[in-house]
Motif scaffolding. Structure first.
Motif, PDB file in Angstrom:
ATOM      1  N   GLU A   1       6.833   0.467 -13.310  1.00  0.00           N
ATOM      2  CA  GLU A   1       7.275   1.628 -12.532  1.00  0.00           C
ATOM      3  C   GLU A   1       8.617   1.322 -11.854  1.00  0.00           C
ATOM      4  O   GLU A   1       9.456   2.211 -11.692  1.00  0.00           O
ATOM      5  CB  GLU A   1       6.218   1.985 -11.479  1.00  0.00           C
ATOM      6  CG  GLU A   1       4.873   2.416 -12.052  1.00  0.00           C
ATOM      7  CD  GLU A   1       4.950   3.701 -12.857  1.00  0.00           C
ATOM      8  OE1 GLU A   1       5.880   4.485 -12.641  1.00  0.00           O
ATOM      9  OE2 GLU A   1       4.073   3.922 -13.712  1.00  0.00           O
ATOM     10  N   GLN A   2       8.799   0.082 -11.468  1.00  0.00           N
ATOM     11  CA  GLN A   2      10.043  -0.342 -10.824  1.00  0.00           C
ATOM     12  C   GLN A   2      11.210  -0.295 -11.813  1.00  0.00           C
ATOM     13  O   GLN A   2      12.326   0.103 -11.463  1.00  0.00           O
ATOM     14  CB  GLN A   2       9.866  -1.765 -10.295  1.00  0.00           C
ATOM     15  CG  GLN A   2      10.802  -2.143  -9.177  1.00  0.00           C
ATOM     16  CD  GLN A   2      10.242  -3.309  -8.373  1.00  0.00           C
ATOM     17  OE1 GLN A   2       9.421  -4.083  -8.856  1.00  0.00           O
ATOM     18  NE2 GLN A   2      10.655  -3.431  -7.140  1.00  0.00           N
TER      19      GLN A   2
ATOM     20  N   ARG B   1      12.797   1.172  -7.107  1.00  0.00           N
ATOM     21  CA  ARG B   1      11.659   2.059  -6.838  1.00  0.00           C
ATOM     22  C   ARG B   1      12.042   3.232  -5.948  1.00  0.00           C
ATOM     23  O   ARG B   1      11.402   4.289  -6.000  1.00  0.00           O
ATOM     24  CB  ARG B   1      10.511   1.273  -6.182  1.00  0.00           C
ATOM     25  CG  ARG B   1       9.774   0.342  -7.131  1.00  0.00           C
ATOM     26  CD  ARG B   1       8.631  -0.343  -6.424  1.00  0.00           C
ATOM     27  NE  ARG B   1       9.096  -1.107  -5.286  1.00  0.00           N
ATOM     28  CZ  ARG B   1       8.306  -1.582  -4.324  1.00  0.00           C
ATOM     29  NH1 ARG B   1       7.012  -1.346  -4.356  1.00  0.00           N
ATOM     30  NH2 ARG B   1       8.806  -2.283  -3.331  1.00  0.00           N
TER      31      ARG B   1
ATOM     32  N   SER C   1      -5.103   3.191  -3.646  1.00  0.00           N
ATOM     33  CA  SER C   1      -5.205   1.816  -4.157  1.00  0.00           C
ATOM     34  C   SER C   1      -5.968   0.897  -3.209  1.00  0.00           C
ATOM     35  O   SER C   1      -5.529  -0.211  -2.890  1.00  0.00           O
ATOM     36  CB  SER C   1      -3.797   1.249  -4.420  1.00  0.00           C
ATOM     37  OG  SER C   1      -3.082   2.067  -5.310  1.00  0.00           O
TER      38      SER C   1
ATOM     39  N   GLY D   1       3.118  -2.289 -11.825  1.00  0.00           N
ATOM     40  CA  GLY D   1       4.039  -2.091 -10.709  1.00  0.00           C
ATOM     41  C   GLY D   1       5.476  -2.369 -11.100  1.00  0.00           C
ATOM     42  O   GLY D   1       6.397  -1.622 -10.740  1.00  0.00           O
ATOM     43  N   GLU D   2       5.687  -3.432 -11.857  1.00  0.00           N
ATOM     44  CA  GLU D   2       7.033  -3.779 -12.296  1.00  0.00           C
ATOM     45  C   GLU D   2       7.544  -2.762 -13.333  1.00  0.00           C
ATOM     46  O   GLU D   2       8.743  -2.463 -13.383  1.00  0.00           O
ATOM     47  CB  GLU D   2       7.052  -5.192 -12.897  1.00  0.00           C
ATOM     48  CG  GLU D   2       6.881  -6.303 -11.871  1.00  0.00           C
ATOM     49  CD  GLU D   2       5.455  -6.402 -11.351  1.00  0.00           C
ATOM     50  OE1 GLU D   2       5.285  -6.782 -10.179  1.00  0.00           O
ATOM     51  OE2 GLU D   2       4.506  -6.079 -12.102  1.00  0.00           O
TER      52      GLU D   2
ATOM     53  N   HIS E   1       0.015  -2.523  -2.129  1.00  0.00           N
ATOM     54  CA  HIS E   1       0.388  -1.601  -3.205  1.00  0.00           C
ATOM     55  C   HIS E   1       1.593  -0.754  -2.784  1.00  0.00           C
ATOM     56  O   HIS E   1       2.117  -0.901  -1.677  1.00  0.00           O
ATOM     57  CB  HIS E   1      -0.814  -0.740  -3.588  1.00  0.00           C
ATOM     58  CG  HIS E   1      -1.841  -1.485  -4.384  1.00  0.00           C
ATOM     59  ND1 HIS E   1      -1.808  -1.579  -5.755  1.00  0.00           N
ATOM     60  CD2 HIS E   1      -2.921  -2.211  -3.989  1.00  0.00           C
ATOM     61  CE1 HIS E   1      -2.822  -2.312  -6.186  1.00  0.00           C
ATOM     62  NE2 HIS E   1      -3.506  -2.717  -5.124  1.00  0.00           N
ATOM     63  N   ASN E   2       2.006   0.138  -3.655  1.00  0.00           N
ATOM     64  CA  ASN E   2       3.255   0.879  -3.490  1.00  0.00           C
ATOM     65  C   ASN E   2       3.215   1.832  -2.287  1.00  0.00           C
ATOM     66  O   ASN E   2       2.531   2.862  -2.311  1.00  0.00           O
ATOM     67  CB  ASN E   2       3.549   1.667  -4.766  1.00  0.00           C
ATOM     68  CG  ASN E   2       4.967   2.169  -4.826  1.00  0.00           C
ATOM     69  OD1 ASN E   2       5.639   2.337  -3.809  1.00  0.00           O
ATOM     70  ND2 ASN E   2       5.448   2.424  -6.025  1.00  0.00           N
TER      71      ASN E   2
END
Length: 425
Positions: free
Chosen positions: A76-77, A218, A249, A73-74, A342-343
């Motif tokens: 993708e950020q 993001r 997710s 996640g980080e 999740h995102n």
């Protein structure tokens, strides 16, 4: 007065000592636990290979940048920033490190970096050796990955580091009496870019003032999704021009409610796509067997007539962001339990309404999107059923709700430009 100062000094020394002892103990505990847990085993083996990997990939005189992310996640950020820095420093070698196997194993061949490694545990010796080997001209940490020994080593060597997309909360150690070591580590950053004003104000209470509210990178990342080809022929065949609900997710806590809804739904024809967080065979088979509607797995689709199925389970990774482009409604997992939301920005950029669970307090974008009337939070099957049925039946409501999400994404873009402009000064 002197005795009070000595007492404070003693507390500081004790806390620092306890931190370093804890990290060393963690190293031994992880090695033992890895004998019984494959994910932990990947991390232990990967960390043991880090220094050799760096020595093989870097040579004396190489100019380097270091990007560090906790997990996927980080990554993708941080990717929009990493991409711009790759362009700005074409002759530098980029080292990308992960702490979690879920980030490393998925992105270990990412083209953004020249060498990708696990970050060794935050001992003083590891930090000293790691920073010496890389000697990065610039280090970028993402969101909340704060390792005191690494950051202190960066500062001791006069190197430049920034923290991006940071989020701070009152309950974090930085703002506690026993958090002096992590608090001190923050001052190794030349600049910190926060996602919101609250985070900026919090960090200023400890005397850190080189901080800017840039927002969340993001938003820029997901907007780029609209510029690429999101077509997936097999998904189009499966949907067959029907209304589509994408469940992204999902965790067991989410799936318990959603399975109930899918199995009991008797309205207009709908196609459901489920992308579970855990795609291990045992969990996938359990999910498939619990569904009474005709269900097909991605890995079993072959040349089958996908139109005949009502539920499509993505037992693979890397497709969800494109699959969201086919959704009329999205459910994003993680907030029905305690694993973490999740995102939600990935589906939001496609202008669709989103449903989540009720444990989202640590995710500021969720609260804002709820206030913006694009995101719906539910806490049980009754609320899920009511809201899903309303979105399914009322096309006007569905479209207006979804457009609020796209407007929200566009309104909050720009973090990347702000951060890159700072770095180019």
């Amino acid at each position: 007065m002197l005795s009070n100062e000595l007492f404070i000094l003693a507390k500081i020394v004790l806390v620092n000592l306890l931190y370093n002892i804890t990290i060393q103990l963690a190293s031994w505990v992880l090695k033992i636990l890895s004998l019984f847990n494959n994910k932990l085993k990947l991390g232990v083996i990967g960390r043991a290979e880090t220094f050799n990997k760096l020595k093989q990939s870097l040579k004396k005189g190489d100019k380097t940048l270091w990007f560090h992310c906790a997990s996927l996640g980080e990554y993708e950020q941080g990717l929009p920033i990493f991409t711009e820095l790759r362009k700005d420093y074409p002759n530098h070698k980029i080292v990308l490190s992960f702490f979690s196997p879920s980030g490393y194993e998925i992105r270990k061949n990412a083209p953004i970096a020249d060498v990708i490694v696990y970050l060794p545990l935050d001992t003083k010796s590891n930090a000293k050796q790691f920073v010496k080997l890389i000697n990065p001209e610039l280090t970028v940490f993402v969101k909340y990955e704060i390792w005191p020994n690494y950051l202190n080593q960066i500062k001791a060597n006069g190197l430049k580091a920034i923290l991006i997309s940071a989020v701070f909360r009152k309950d974090q150690t930085f703002f506690k009496w026993y958090g002096r070591q992590t608090k001190k580590a923050l001052f190794a950053f030349k600049h910190i870019f926060t996602q919101d004003e609250t985070s900026k104000q919090l960090i200023e209470t400890i005397g850190y003032n080189n901080v800017t509210v840039s927002g969340d990178t993001r938003f820029d990342r997901v907007l780029n999704q609209l510029k690429i080809n999101n077509n997936l022929a097999f998904i189009e065949k499966f949907i067959d021009n029907k209304l589509c609900v994408v469940i992204g997710s999902s965790w067991p806590e989410d799936e318990t409610l959603l399975i109930d809804f899918i199995n009991n739904y008797k309205g207009q024809p709908i196609k459901f796509i489920i992308a579970p967080h855990n795609i291990k065979s045992k969990q996938i088979k359990s999910l498939q067997s619990s569904l009474t509607k005709p269900t097909i797995l991605f890995t079993e689709k072959g040349n089958l007539d996908l139109k005949k199925y009502d539920v499509f389970i993505l037992d693979t990774i890397g497709l969800l962001s494109k699959v969201y482009s086919y959704a009329d409604i999205a459910y994003v997992g993680g907030a029905m339990g305690t694993t973490g939301l999740h995102n939600i920005l990935e589906p939001a950029v496609f202008g669709i309404p989103i449903i989540i669970g009720n444990n989202y307090s640590k995710f500021p974008e969720a609260s804002l999107m709820i206030k913006n009337n694009g995101l719906i939070s539910v806490k049980n099957i009754s609320e899920l059923t009511t809201n899903l049925n309303k979105l399914i039946a009322n096309e006007g409501f569905r479209e207006v709700t979804g457009q609020q999400n796209l407007k929200f994404i566009k309104k909050n873009k720009g973090a990347v430009v702000q951060i890159i402009n700072y770095l180019r000064i």
